[in-house]
Scaffold this active site. Structure first.
Site, PDB file in Angstrom:
ATOM      1  N   HIS A 191     128.617   9.980  51.448  1.00  0.00           N
ATOM      2  CA  HIS A 191     127.237  10.462  51.424  1.00  0.00           C
ATOM      3  C   HIS A 191     126.388   9.589  50.511  1.00  0.00           C
ATOM      4  O   HIS A 191     126.887   8.973  49.566  1.00  0.00           O
ATOM      5  CB  HIS A 191     127.171  11.919  50.932  1.00  0.00           C
ATOM      6  CG  HIS A 191     127.624  12.114  49.517  1.00  0.00           C
ATOM      7  ND1 HIS A 191     128.955  12.084  49.151  1.00  0.00           N
ATOM      8  CD2 HIS A 191     126.929  12.342  48.368  1.00  0.00           C
ATOM      9  CE1 HIS A 191     129.068  12.286  47.843  1.00  0.00           C
ATOM     10  NE2 HIS A 191     127.842  12.430  47.340  1.00  0.00           N
ATOM     11  N   LEU A 192     125.098   9.546  50.805  1.00  0.00           N
ATOM     12  CA  LEU A 192     124.086   8.971  49.930  1.00  0.00           C
ATOM     13  C   LEU A 192     123.198  10.105  49.429  1.00  0.00           C
ATOM     14  O   LEU A 192     123.089  11.162  50.057  1.00  0.00           O
ATOM     15  CB  LEU A 192     123.215   7.958  50.683  1.00  0.00           C
ATOM     16  CG  LEU A 192     123.896   6.781  51.386  1.00  0.00           C
ATOM     17  CD1 LEU A 192     122.844   5.925  52.090  1.00  0.00           C
ATOM     18  CD2 LEU A 192     124.691   5.936  50.413  1.00  0.00           C
TER      19      LEU A 192
END
Length: 385
Positions: free
Chosen positions: A218-219
């Site tokens: 994830h970012l």
């Protein structure tokens, strides 16, 4: 910061309640070349400390209206409100914010022991979130060709937000990808910054050992209505061909990559950054990455025009788990100059010198930092051949 409010909010992104959401598919946010904006983005001020009204994009409207609606549904761990914010006196320009609830209420980090740790489906991951936490899916139109694999990116609320509008960009959760940066995911992050007309919408990545609390790729993306030191910090080339630049300025030296916009320039940036993060991961070196609108490499200044997108990469000591008793933990936003502080006492007493000392204590020893720098310069030179 006040979350932007819009008229004509897209109602298809706003299920009336979480029960209704569970019976619906995830809406798509479809974007093309015309939605990616490079020129004309700037900080506007009527007077010192007062932000002018900023034009905002279709992406900003979709994200903020859906995010606000999830607040009304009670899907967050705490009510964020307007955070106390101050700029620390000194040359760096740290932006400190008091966020007591995040320090207390956020989910405890997973038991991580390696930068290369495999995904564990038994641990918390984004396949286990409530359906209403998903805002929409980012979908690229065919007019945005790329040699990279097309990623199906979900935009999900961070239930323990740093700031208003704090979301996670999660690629195809069912694939069970560990927290290791991939080109298609980085492209989505850079394009998300280009989709926003707000100069304070930033995206970032924490590796395992770099304070990532969930080992599922994830970012982070969030709005912060303040300039940060890394937007216009001067840099210098590390090789004669300027394949790689280094920002030496405080709060921490970092490797600088820059793109002037979509197209081959952006594809080249993605390739370079991911080669660098692959090297760091393969050598068990923790790292953090920050994507922001900013000035091109060279002799710039904090007031320089935001002519493109900067990606700053920091190699750092591994740190597994939260450190108790410190004013803040050092990850992507702290290295960029944004300090979410845990207690009122620390917020009122924190100085620039103390913040710099905390951050620099997390950096690699000088000899290892030089070794990493030499290796990345060699990698970037190979890429150009």
């Amino acid at each position: 910061m006040a979350l932007p409010h819009y008229s004509n909010e897209p109602s298809y992104l706003l299920p009336p309640n979480s029960k209704d959401w569970e019976g619906q598919g995830i809406p798509d946010f479809v974007y093309g070349q015309k939605d990616l904006v490079v020129e004309g983005i700037q900080w506007l001020r009527k007077a010192p400390g007062i932000l002018d009204t900023l034009p905002l994009s279709r992406f900003d409207s979709a994200l903020c209206s859906a995010w606000r609606q999830r607040v009304e549904l009670g899907l967050f761990r705490y009510c964020l409100g307007d955070l106390q914010t101050r700029t620390l006196p000194g040359a760096v320009g740290f932006v400190a914010q008091l966020n007591v609830e995040r320090g207390v209420q956020r989910r405890r980090p997973q038991n991580i022991k390696s930068v290369r740790q495999a995904f564990d489906p038994e641990q918390f991951n984004f396949n286990k979130i409530r359906p209403g936490e998903v805002l929409f899916r980012l979908h690229r139109e065919p007019d945005l060709p790329s040699a990279l694999q097309q990623e199906d990116i979900l935009v999900v609320i961070n239930v323990s937000p740093l700031e208003l509008g704090h979301v996670l960009l999660v690629p195809e959760p069912a694939r069970g990808l560990p927290q290791r940066l991939l080109p298609g995911v980085l492209r989505a992050g850079v394009e998300a910054v280009l989709l926003s007309l707000h100069p304070g919408f930033r995206v970032g990545f924490n590796s395992l050992g770099g304070l990532a609390s969930v080992n599922h790729l994830h970012l982070h993306g969030y709005y912060l209505s303040h300039r940060l030191p890394v937007e216009g910090a001067p840099s210098e080339p590390l090789d004669p061909e300027s394949h790689l630049h280094l920002v030496r300025a405080l709060p921490a030296p970092g490797f600088l990559f820059y793109t002037s916009g979509p197209g081959p320039d952006l594809e080249a940036l993605i390739s370079k950054v991911c080669r660098a993060t692959d090297y760091l991961t393969d050598h068990e070196i923790a790292h953090n990455l920050f994507v922001t609108r900013g000035a091109p490499p060279g002799k710039t200044s904090p007031s320089s025009a935001l002519t493109g997108v900067r990606v700053i990469l920091w190699a750092r000591k591994s740190s597994f788990g939260m450190k108790e008793g410190e004013a803040f933990n050092v990850a992507l936003c702290e290295l960029a100059g944004h300090l979410p502080v845990k207690t009122s006492q620390d917020f009122s007493s924190l100085t620039e010198a103390a913040a710099v000392a905390l951050i620099q204590d997390c950096l690699l020893p000088p000899a290892q930092a030089e070794e990493v720098q030499a290796a990345l310069v060699a990698l970037m030179s190979q890429e150009e051949q």
